[in-house]
Design a protein around this motif. Structure first.
Motif, PDB file in Angstrom:
ATOM      1  N   VAL A  51       1.144  -1.438   0.243  1.00 54.74           N
ATOM      2  CA  VAL A  51      -0.194  -0.291  -0.148  1.00 54.74           C
ATOM      3  C   VAL A  51       0.929   1.123  -0.054  1.00 54.74           C
ATOM      4  O   VAL A  51       0.809   2.651  -0.396  1.00 54.74           O
ATOM      5  CB  VAL A  51      -0.817  -0.278   1.227  1.00 54.74           C
ATOM      6  CG1 VAL A  51      -1.500   1.306   1.416  1.00 54.74           C
ATOM      7  CG2 VAL A  51      -1.834  -1.373   1.116  1.00 54.74           C
ATOM      8  N   LYS A  52       2.079   0.979   0.979  1.00 56.19           N
ATOM      9  CA  LYS A  52       3.069   2.533   0.592  1.00 56.19           C
ATOM     10  C   LYS A  52       3.721   2.712  -0.679  1.00 56.19           C
ATOM     11  O   LYS A  52       3.665   3.620  -0.580  1.00 56.19           O
ATOM     12  CB  LYS A  52       4.347   2.136   1.835  1.00 56.19           C
ATOM     13  CG  LYS A  52       4.878   3.110   2.011  1.00 56.19           C
ATOM     14  CD  LYS A  52       6.032   2.518   3.374  1.00 56.19           C
ATOM     15  CE  LYS A  52       7.453   4.148   3.159  1.00 56.19           C
ATOM     16  NZ  LYS A  52       8.094   3.283   4.218  1.00 56.19           N
TER      17      LYS A  52
ATOM     18  N   LYS B 242       2.637   6.109  -3.070  1.00 56.73           N
ATOM     19  CA  LYS B 242       3.987   6.823  -3.999  1.00 56.73           C
ATOM     20  C   LYS B 242       3.481   6.743  -4.996  1.00 56.73           C
ATOM     21  O   LYS B 242       4.038   7.911  -6.043  1.00 56.73           O
ATOM     22  CB  LYS B 242       5.051   5.986  -3.424  1.00 56.73           C
ATOM     23  CG  LYS B 242       6.220   6.499  -1.854  1.00 56.73           C
ATOM     24  CD  LYS B 242       6.772   5.598  -1.488  1.00 56.73           C
ATOM     25  CE  LYS B 242       7.302   5.723  -0.480  1.00 56.73           C
ATOM     26  NZ  LYS B 242       8.671   5.156  -0.157  1.00 56.73           N
ATOM     27  N   LEU B 243       3.036   5.727  -5.698  1.00 63.08           N
ATOM     28  CA  LEU B 243       3.369   6.050  -7.176  1.00 63.08           C
ATOM     29  C   LEU B 243       1.823   6.689  -7.785  1.00 63.08           C
ATOM     30  O   LEU B 243       2.194   7.365  -9.100  1.00 63.08           O
ATOM     31  CB  LEU B 243       3.555   4.062  -7.847  1.00 63.08           C
ATOM     32  CG  LEU B 243       4.268   3.228  -7.248  1.00 63.08           C
ATOM     33  CD1 LEU B 243       4.455   2.046  -8.202  1.00 63.08           C
ATOM     34  CD2 LEU B 243       5.886   4.007  -8.278  1.00 63.08           C
TER      35      LEU B 243
ATOM     36  N   GLU C 186      13.665  13.809 -10.430  1.00 65.52           N
ATOM     37  CA  GLU C 186      15.027  13.481  -9.307  1.00 65.52           C
ATOM     38  C   GLU C 186      14.266  13.818  -8.320  1.00 65.52           C
ATOM     39  O   GLU C 186      14.533  13.453  -6.706  1.00 65.52           O
ATOM     40  CB  GLU C 186      16.460  14.710  -9.350  1.00 65.52           C
ATOM     41  CG  GLU C 186      17.115  14.065 -10.908  1.00 65.52           C
ATOM     42  CD  GLU C 186      16.608  14.500 -12.362  1.00 65.52           C
ATOM     43  OE1 GLU C 186      15.403  15.008 -12.268  1.00 65.52           O
ATOM     44  OE2 GLU C 186      17.294  13.972 -13.315  1.00 65.52           O
ATOM     45  N   GLN C 187      13.850  15.517  -8.276  1.00 64.46           N
ATOM     46  CA  GLN C 187      13.397  15.672  -7.121  1.00 64.46           C
ATOM     47  C   GLN C 187      12.590  14.650  -6.306  1.00 64.46           C
ATOM     48  O   GLN C 187      12.240  14.203  -5.332  1.00 64.46           O
ATOM     49  CB  GLN C 187      12.181  16.896  -7.040  1.00 64.46           C
ATOM     50  CG  GLN C 187      13.377  18.340  -6.998  1.00 64.46           C
ATOM     51  CD  GLN C 187      12.823  19.667  -7.601  1.00 64.46           C
ATOM     52  OE1 GLN C 187      11.696  19.544  -8.110  1.00 64.46           O
ATOM     53  NE2 GLN C 187      13.345  20.565  -7.426  1.00 64.46           N
TER      54      GLN C 187
ATOM     55  N   GLU D  44      12.006   8.238  -1.982  1.00 68.98           N
ATOM     56  CA  GLU D  44      12.898   8.034  -1.859  1.00 68.98           C
ATOM     57  C   GLU D  44      12.014   7.103  -2.412  1.00 68.98           C
ATOM     58  O   GLU D  44      12.670   5.789  -2.121  1.00 68.98           O
ATOM     59  CB  GLU D  44      12.822   7.210   0.048  1.00 68.98           C
ATOM     60  CG  GLU D  44      12.630   8.577   0.859  1.00 68.98           C
ATOM     61  CD  GLU D  44      11.905   7.673   2.249  1.00 68.98           C
ATOM     62  OE1 GLU D  44      10.959   7.340   2.018  1.00 68.98           O
ATOM     63  OE2 GLU D  44      12.767   9.257   3.204  1.00 68.98           O
ATOM     64  N   LEU D  45      12.008   6.869  -3.652  1.00 73.81           N
ATOM     65  CA  LEU D  45      12.570   5.739  -4.597  1.00 73.81           C
ATOM     66  C   LEU D  45      13.842   6.305  -5.675  1.00 73.81           C
ATOM     67  O   LEU D  45      14.230   6.887  -5.810  1.00 73.81           O
ATOM     68  CB  LEU D  45      11.163   5.892  -5.968  1.00 73.81           C
ATOM     69  CG  LEU D  45       9.199   6.103  -5.051  1.00 73.81           C
ATOM     70  CD1 LEU D  45       8.924   6.606  -6.092  1.00 73.81           C
ATOM     71  CD2 LEU D  45       9.583   4.620  -4.185  1.00 73.81           C
ATOM     72  N   ASP D  46      14.241   5.031  -6.613  1.00 72.39           N
ATOM     73  CA  ASP D  46      14.449   4.815  -7.621  1.00 72.39           C
ATOM     74  C   ASP D  46      14.539   5.997  -8.372  1.00 72.39           C
ATOM     75  O   ASP D  46      13.106   5.419  -9.256  1.00 72.39           O
ATOM     76  CB  ASP D  46      14.976   3.593  -8.016  1.00 72.39           C
ATOM     77  CG  ASP D  46      16.312   3.522  -8.893  1.00 72.39           C
ATOM     78  OD1 ASP D  46      17.360   3.463  -8.199  1.00 72.39           O
ATOM     79  OD2 ASP D  46      16.259   3.497  -9.775  1.00 72.39           O
ATOM     80  N   ILE D  47      14.967   6.563  -9.322  1.00 71.59           N
ATOM     81  CA  ILE D  47      14.859   7.117 -10.298  1.00 71.59           C
ATOM     82  C   ILE D  47      14.529   6.699 -11.182  1.00 71.59           C
ATOM     83  O   ILE D  47      13.198   7.149 -11.802  1.00 71.59           O
ATOM     84  CB  ILE D  47      16.485   7.918 -10.627  1.00 71.59           C
ATOM     85  CG1 ILE D  47      15.388   9.024 -12.008  1.00 71.59           C
ATOM     86  CG2 ILE D  47      17.320   7.346 -11.643  1.00 71.59           C
ATOM     87  CD1 ILE D  47      14.647  10.106 -11.513  1.00 71.59           C
TER      88      ILE D  47
END
Length: 59
Positions: free
Chosen positions: A16-17, A21-22, A36-37, A43-46
């Motif tokens: 769920v978290k 985020k997505l 990038e921001q 807190e995800l990979d680019i």
């Protein structure tokens, strides 16, 4: 009964978290936040951010 820290370690909570985020990525892009921001704030990979954008644009 699960303690808060135990709950946060469950697979359901983690999924769920991540999904939350997505879902924020298009909203952040629409207000001018850079890739990038977004990756930094969420807190995800680019590459995860780029892939999510690609998937969401194909819907």
């Amino acid at each position: 009964m699960l303690e808060l820290t135990e709950w946060q370690q469950t697979r359901f909570y983690q999924e769920v978290k991540e999904e939350t985020k997505l879902k924020m990525i298009p909203k952040l892009l629409s207000v001018g936040v850079t890739l990038e921001q977004i990756a930094c704030v969420l807190e995800l990979d680019i590459e995860v951010v780029k892939q999510a954008i690609k998937q969401q644009s194909s819907k």
